[in-house]
Motif scaffolding. Structure first.
Motif, PDB file in Angstrom:
ATOM      1  N   PRO A   1       0.826  -1.211   0.000  1.00 43.40           N
ATOM      2  CA  PRO A   1       0.000   0.000   0.000  1.00 43.40           C
ATOM      3  C   PRO A   1       0.862   1.264   0.000  1.00 43.40           C
ATOM      4  N   ALA A   2       0.450   2.215  -0.797  1.00 42.72           N
ATOM      5  CA  ALA A   2       1.187   3.478  -0.872  1.00 42.72           C
ATOM      6  C   ALA A   2       1.005   4.265   0.419  1.00 42.72           C
ATOM      7  N   SER A   3       2.053   4.969   0.818  1.00 43.41           N
ATOM      8  CA  SER A   3       1.959   5.846   1.983  1.00 43.41           C
ATOM      9  C   SER A   3       2.163   7.303   1.577  1.00 43.41           C
ATOM     10  N   LEU A   4       2.388   7.519   0.288  1.00 44.25           N
ATOM     11  CA  LEU A   4       2.660   8.847  -0.244  1.00 44.25           C
ATOM     12  C   LEU A   4       1.662   9.175  -1.347  1.00 44.25           C
ATOM     13  N   ILE A   5       1.145  10.384  -1.309  1.00 43.26           N
ATOM     14  CA  ILE A   5       0.334  10.897  -2.413  1.00 43.26           C
ATOM     15  C   ILE A   5       1.070  12.095  -2.974  1.00 43.26           C
ATOM     16  N   THR A   6       1.327  12.061  -4.263  1.00 47.31           N
ATOM     17  CA  THR A   6       1.989  13.167  -4.934  1.00 47.31           C
ATOM     18  C   THR A   6       0.968  13.864  -5.826  1.00 47.31           C
ATOM     19  N   VAL A   7       0.804  15.151  -5.606  1.00 48.60           N
ATOM     20  CA  VAL A   7      -0.111  15.984  -6.380  1.00 48.60           C
ATOM     21  C   VAL A   7       0.680  16.618  -7.519  1.00 48.60           C
ATOM     22  N   GLY A   8       0.172  16.526  -8.706  1.00 49.70           N
ATOM     23  CA  GLY A   8       0.869  17.041  -9.882  1.00 49.70           C
ATOM     24  C   GLY A   8       0.769  18.541 -10.037  1.00 49.70           C
ATOM     25  N   SER A   9       1.136  19.277  -9.007  1.00 54.21           N
ATOM     26  CA  SER A   9       1.082  20.738  -9.030  1.00 54.21           C
ATOM     27  C   SER A   9       1.756  21.270  -7.775  1.00 54.21           C
ATOM     28  N   LEU A  10       2.244  22.488  -7.868  1.00 56.06           N
ATOM     29  CA  LEU A  10       2.756  23.178  -6.690  1.00 56.06           C
ATOM     30  C   LEU A  10       1.750  24.211  -6.192  1.00 56.06           C
ATOM     31  N   ASN A  11       0.575  24.269  -6.811  1.00 57.81           N
ATOM     32  CA  ASN A  11      -0.465  25.209  -6.397  1.00 57.81           C
ATOM     33  C   ASN A  11      -1.004  24.779  -5.033  1.00 57.81           C
ATOM     34  N   GLU A  12      -0.893  25.651  -4.064  1.00 57.91           N
ATOM     35  CA  GLU A  12      -1.248  25.310  -2.683  1.00 57.91           C
ATOM     36  C   GLU A  12      -2.731  24.976  -2.523  1.00 57.91           C
ATOM     37  N   THR A  13      -3.615  25.565  -3.326  1.00 58.29           N
ATOM     38  CA  THR A  13      -5.036  25.226  -3.198  1.00 58.29           C
ATOM     39  C   THR A  13      -5.278  23.762  -3.573  1.00 58.29           C
ATOM     40  N   LYS A  14      -4.564  23.271  -4.554  1.00 58.24           N
ATOM     41  CA  LYS A  14      -4.712  21.868  -4.962  1.00 58.24           C
ATOM     42  C   LYS A  14      -4.111  20.928  -3.915  1.00 58.24           C
ATOM     43  N   ILE A  15      -2.941  21.255  -3.424  1.00 57.99           N
ATOM     44  CA  ILE A  15      -2.294  20.426  -2.404  1.00 57.99           C
ATOM     45  C   ILE A  15      -3.150  20.393  -1.136  1.00 57.99           C
ATOM     46  N   GLN A  16      -3.661  21.536  -0.738  1.00 55.67           N
ATOM     47  CA  GLN A  16      -4.506  21.607   0.458  1.00 55.67           C
ATOM     48  C   GLN A  16      -5.793  20.813   0.267  1.00 55.67           C
ATOM     49  N   ALA A  17      -6.348  20.816  -0.939  1.00 60.02           N
ATOM     50  CA  ALA A  17      -7.558  20.030  -1.212  1.00 60.02           C
ATOM     51  C   ALA A  17      -7.297  18.549  -0.974  1.00 60.02           C
TER      52      ALA A  17
ATOM     53  N   ARG B   1      -4.837  17.264   0.919  1.00 57.94           N
ATOM     54  CA  ARG B   1      -4.567  17.075   2.361  1.00 57.94           C
ATOM     55  C   ARG B   1      -5.866  17.034   3.170  1.00 57.94           C
ATOM     56  N   SER B   2      -6.873  17.780   2.740  1.00 58.97           N
ATOM     57  CA  SER B   2      -8.131  17.807   3.499  1.00 58.97           C
ATOM     58  C   SER B   2      -8.859  16.460   3.438  1.00 58.97           C
ATOM     59  N   VAL B   3      -8.629  15.696   2.397  1.00 58.47           N
ATOM     60  CA  VAL B   3      -9.267  14.381   2.253  1.00 58.47           C
ATOM     61  C   VAL B   3      -8.425  13.297   2.924  1.00 58.47           C
TER      62      VAL B   3
ATOM     63  N   PHE C   1      -1.908   9.604   4.783  1.00 56.45           N
ATOM     64  CA  PHE C   1      -0.887   9.662   3.744  1.00 56.45           C
ATOM     65  C   PHE C   1      -0.031  10.913   3.930  1.00 56.45           C
ATOM     66  N   ASN C   2       1.201  10.823   3.488  1.00 56.03           N
ATOM     67  CA  ASN C   2       2.042  12.004   3.349  1.00 56.03           C
ATOM     68  C   ASN C   2       1.703  12.606   1.982  1.00 56.03           C
ATOM     69  N   VAL C   3       1.294  13.864   1.934  1.00 54.80           N
ATOM     70  CA  VAL C   3       0.883  14.522   0.688  1.00 54.80           C
ATOM     71  C   VAL C   3       1.897  15.592   0.335  1.00 54.80           C
ATOM     72  N   ILE C   4       2.433  15.496  -0.888  1.00 50.74           N
ATOM     73  CA  ILE C   4       3.387  16.496  -1.373  1.00 50.74           C
ATOM     74  C   ILE C   4       2.962  16.945  -2.771  1.00 50.74           C
ATOM     75  N   GLY C   5       3.441  18.098  -3.167  1.00 53.13           N
ATOM     76  CA  GLY C   5       3.205  18.595  -4.518  1.00 53.13           C
ATOM     77  C   GLY C   5       4.464  18.491  -5.347  1.00 53.13           C
ATOM     78  N   ARG C   6       4.279  18.356  -6.651  1.00 52.04           N
ATOM     79  CA  ARG C   6       5.425  18.270  -7.568  1.00 52.04           C
ATOM     80  C   ARG C   6       5.052  18.955  -8.874  1.00 52.04           C
ATOM     81  N   ASP C   7       5.943  19.769  -9.381  1.00 56.03           N
ATOM     82  CA  ASP C   7       5.744  20.408 -10.670  1.00 56.03           C
ATOM     83  C   ASP C   7       5.935  19.357 -11.766  1.00 56.03           C
ATOM     84  N   VAL C   8       4.962  19.237 -12.652  1.00 52.53           N
ATOM     85  CA  VAL C   8       5.045  18.252 -13.728  1.00 52.53           C
ATOM     86  C   VAL C   8       4.728  18.914 -15.064  1.00 52.53           C
TER      87      VAL C   8
END
Length: 168
Positions: free
Chosen positions: A3-19, A21-23, A28-35
């Motif tokens: 099972p994954a313990s990391l979620i990577t969001v395909g953006s550095l936009n804080e509103t997306k990362i926070q969305a 994290r709220s779920v 999970f550890n949630v991080i953003g990454r520029d893609v």
């Protein structure tokens, strides 16, 4: 598969990362990454917006990471501009997608967006503020703060996670 313990969001936009994290506040550890994505800077259709979300999710998924892509775009229905948003969750070879609310935008935006300006720039000019897309977003402005960009994307992430759990 572990099972994954990391979620990577395909953006550095804080509103997306926070969305995201709220779920997943603790599980999970949630991080953003520029893609990089192949779509336009300003997606101009439902299909292109969905494709951007998928590309972002796929770029972030890995052996031990779930990838989530969130994309905002514009679509035209019967001559009216609408804000649209899509999300995608990639886990292994599986991808699930979900769409969010649609909201009519002012007719005055039409020419600027069709000329190639991004909605974030149009919104900054319209509100005479900077960084609206990193704060309440167009949805927050046009709902008088009742729905924020983060809450709109959170709803999409809930739809994605619900599908992920259902199909496990």
């Amino acid at each position: 598969m572990v099972p994954a313990s990391l979620i990577t969001v395909g953006s550095l936009n804080e509103t997306k990362i926070q969305a995201v994290r709220s779920v997943y506040p603790d599980s999970f550890n949630v991080i953003g990454r520029d893609v990089e994505v192949t779509i336009s800077e300003q997606p101009m259709s439902d299909q292109e917006t969905r494709q951007g979300a998928i590309e972002r999710a796929e770029a972030c998924s890995g052996k031990d990471s779930i990838g989530i892509g969130l994309e905002g775009g514009i679509m035209v229905i019967e001559g009216t501009l609408y804000l649209c948003s899509w999300g995608a969750l990639a886990e292994g070879s599986r991808i699930v997608t979900a769409s969010g609310a649609r909201l009519a935008l002012p007719d005055s935006f039409y020419a600027s967006l069709l000329e190639g300006r991004e909605l974030k720039d149009v919104m900054d000019s319209y509100t005479e503020r900077s960084g609206v897309s990193h704060k309440e977003g167009a949805v927050g402005v046009f709902t008088n703060g009742l729905i924020s960009r983060t809450s709109m994307f959170s709803h999409i992430v809930q739809l994605l996670e619900g599908q992920r759990q259902y199909h496990q």
